[in-house]
Design a protein around this motif. Structure first.
Motif, short mmCIF file in Angstrom:
data_model
loop_
_atom_site.label_atom_id
_atom_site.label_comp_id
_atom_site.label_asym_id
_atom_site.label_seq_id
_atom_site.Cartn_x
_atom_site.Cartn_y
_atom_site.Cartn_z
N ASP A 213 0.86 -1.17 0.00
CA ASP A 213 0.00 0.00 0.00
C ASP A 213 0.90 1.23 0.00
O ASP A 213 2.03 1.18 0.51
CB ASP A 213 -0.89 -0.01 1.25
CG ASP A 213 -1.95 1.08 1.22
OD1 ASP A 213 -2.18 1.66 0.15
OD2 ASP A 213 -2.54 1.35 2.28
N VAL A 214 0.44 2.30 -0.58
CA VAL A 214 1.25 3.53 -0.61
C VAL A 214 0.37 4.72 -0.23
O VAL A 214 -0.83 4.74 -0.50
CB VAL A 214 1.88 3.79 -2.00
CG1 VAL A 214 2.92 2.74 -2.33
CG2 VAL A 214 0.81 3.83 -3.09
N ASN A 215 0.99 5.69 0.40
CA ASN A 215 0.30 6.94 0.72
C ASN A 215 0.31 7.86 -0.49
O ASN A 215 1.11 7.68 -1.42
CB ASN A 215 0.98 7.62 1.91
CG ASN A 215 0.70 6.92 3.22
OD1 ASN A 215 -0.43 6.58 3.52
ND2 ASN A 215 1.74 6.69 4.01
N PRO A 216 -0.56 8.85 -0.55
CA PRO A 216 -0.58 9.78 -1.68
C PRO A 216 0.78 10.45 -1.86
O PRO A 216 1.50 10.67 -0.88
CB PRO A 216 -1.65 10.81 -1.28
CG PRO A 216 -2.50 10.11 -0.27
CD PRO A 216 -1.59 9.17 0.45
N PRO A 217 1.15 10.77 -3.09
CA PRO A 217 2.46 11.42 -3.33
C PRO A 217 2.57 12.73 -2.55
O PRO A 217 1.67 13.57 -2.58
CB PRO A 217 2.44 11.68 -4.84
CG PRO A 217 1.45 10.71 -5.39
CD PRO A 217 0.40 10.55 -4.34
N LYS A 218 3.65 12.90 -1.83
CA LYS A 218 3.89 14.13 -1.07
C LYS A 218 5.33 14.10 -0.58
O LYS A 218 5.97 13.04 -0.55
CB LYS A 218 2.95 14.23 0.13
CG LYS A 218 2.98 13.03 1.08
CD LYS A 218 1.93 13.13 2.16
CE LYS A 218 1.85 11.86 3.00
NZ LYS A 218 0.82 11.92 4.03
#
Length: 482
Positions: free
Chosen positions: A470-475
């Motif tokens: 799973d990945v978090n939104p790009p930031k």
């Protein structure tokens, strides 16, 4: 050519032999030399030293294998100028850290130094800045362990915080941000260095994660930690041989956290971090069903498991470290929620609770929660709620509620109490209304399980979540409530 080689060989042998008088003094202080420490850490014959003959470095650095896995290490050499930090030492350490980042392997730092070399003065300060810069870039990429085996003074104390895990050896290791004379400015309360900077004090204040009685125990502890961690953030921790995967649990009292933890873990073993800090919860690196995991377990025996600011901050740091290296987080929840702080500590407690919530919510590693007793208010939201955990189980005696039974009855049942109804009966009714059956019917948990099956259920969940990505939104990064 032969003469040059002979000189190089002689120089290396002289270094490895060490100054006899200084080595004797090191041993008399209950300490090993840097090379002796390195030899104890690494598999026999596997260590390769870099920049062995570099002048004024006062540090042994290199790489080898620990239990067959690649590891980098630098050990400050107290027998050489008191292990003083110099420009040469910084450059040597920085080279090692860069190698670790490029190859993806853990770093162990053995600290034993009186600080910056005085003759270099302020010019040596950028040396520390460069090391901290390299360690910060390496953070979350490769595990870093700092082991304090002697003086760790001034700005060097920050090594214990920038690392993932810090270990301090009792009696010989000191973590001193300021000198004893500065700390003892109150003449009426003079304290020894051991009481100011010793392992017990630093562990109680949360400055170090682990303490060990001697250097051999510290090396063994570092090896155990390395066994539980992957080499870097793009590989999984190795699966190890587990004990019986179908073993039933015998510890089924959710109020006995220590017994439940030992029963869940493979062979009852694990490395507990920050044991003496934030005591309302345990944070343990361990194996369950052969999987390396981070285990968080609240302790109902400590103030009904109420989470104070120190405990929340400790859990937050532990969960974030596990998530850095894709270690699954298993949480055993039995707590009456967030501790009621004194008025002057409200903000600290709110901030720490938010850090814990943030760490769990941000983590993309597998998360398994088991509610073994109470999950009150913020503790359910942050640690065990289905919006946070991938799977959430409950024991039959579990209770998921915004308030404890005592507080709920006192707040909302005054009329019934005044009419003579039993407080105990009203509390039991509230507990039933918010119990495991209610939680399952309202999808607050995925399943109610037999406590004996807890280990099997967790292993099954870990098997199915092993490939979770799973990945978090790009930031650039989130703004954690520090």
């Amino acid at each position: 050519m032969d003469k040059v080689q002979e000189k190089i060989t002689q120089a290396k042998e002289f270094l490895k032999a060490g100054d006899e008088k200084r080595t004797a003094a090191q041993h008399a202080a209950g300490k090993n030399t840097a090379r002796e420490r390195v030899a104890k850490l690494f598999d026999a014959g596997s260590f390769t030293e870099i920049e062995t003959l570099r002048k004024d470095a006062n540090v042994v650095a290199g790489f080898g294998t620990v239990h067959g896995r690649a590891v980098y290490c630098f050990a400050q050499d107290y027998t050489s100028a008191g292990g003083a930090m110099t420009r040469a030492q910084a450059e040597k350490v920085k080279k090692l850290l860069n190698m670790a980042q490029m190859t993806g392997a853990p770093v162990v730092a053995m600290v034993d130094s009186n600080g910056i070399k005085v003759t270099e003065g302020a010019a040596a300060l950028p040396a520390y800045a460069e090391i901290f810069g390299a360690m910060t870039r390496l953070s979350g990429v490769c595990p870093m362990i700092t082991c304090v085996m002697g003086p760790c003074v001034g700005i060097a104390t920050l090594l214990t915080q920038v690392s993932d895990i810090s270990v301090q050896v009792e009696k010989i290791g000191t973590v001193a941000l300021h000198s004893a004379s500065v700390m003892n400015s109150d003449i009426a309360n003079i304290r020894t260095e051991e009481k100011l900077f010793g392992a017990a004090v630093m562990a109680e204040q949360g400055a170090v994660a682990l303490t060990c009685e001697n250097e051999d125990a510290a090396v063994a502890c570092v090896q155990d930690v390395l066994d539980a961690l992957p080499g870097c953030n793009v590989e999984d921790a190795p699966l190890v041989e587990a004990d019986d995967l179908n073993r039933l649990m015998t510890a089924v009292d959710g109020n006995d956290a220590a017994a439940v933890i030992a029963d869940v873990c493979d062979n009852g073993k694990g490395v507990e971090l920050y044991k003496h800090y934030g005591k309302a919860a345990h944070t343990v690196l361990t194996h369950i069903g052969g999987h390396s995991v981070g285990l968080v377990a609240t302790d109902y025996a400590v103030d009904s498991g109420r989470l104070d600011a120190d405990t929340c901050a400790k859990i937050a740091r532990f969960v974030r470290m596990c998530d850095c290296y894709q270690l699954p987080v298993v949480t055993l929840v039995n707590t009456d929620g967030i501790q009621v702080p004194c008025a002057c500590k409200q903000a600290k407690t709110i901030r720490a609770a938010a850090q814990m919530l943030y760490a769990y919510a941000e983590a993309t590693a597998a998360k398994v929660a088991v509610i073994t007793g109470n999950a009150i208010g913020a503790s359910y939201v942050a640690m065990g709620g289905k919006a946070i955990a991938d799977v959430c189980y409950a024991w039959p005696q579990a209770m998921v509620a915004p308030l404890t039974r005592q507080v709920a009855v006192a707040a909302f049942e005054n009329e019934k109490l005044d009419a003579g109804e039993s407080r105990e009966a009203l509390e039991e009714a509230y507990a039933e209304q918010t119990g495991a059956l209610h939680a399952a019917e309202n999808a607050l948990v995925d399943e109610v399980i037999d406590p004996q099956d807890t280990r099997k259920v967790i292993i099954n969940a870990l098997e199915f979540l092993y490939s979770k990505r799973d990945v978090n939104p790009p930031k650039k990064h989130g703004n954690m409530p520090l």
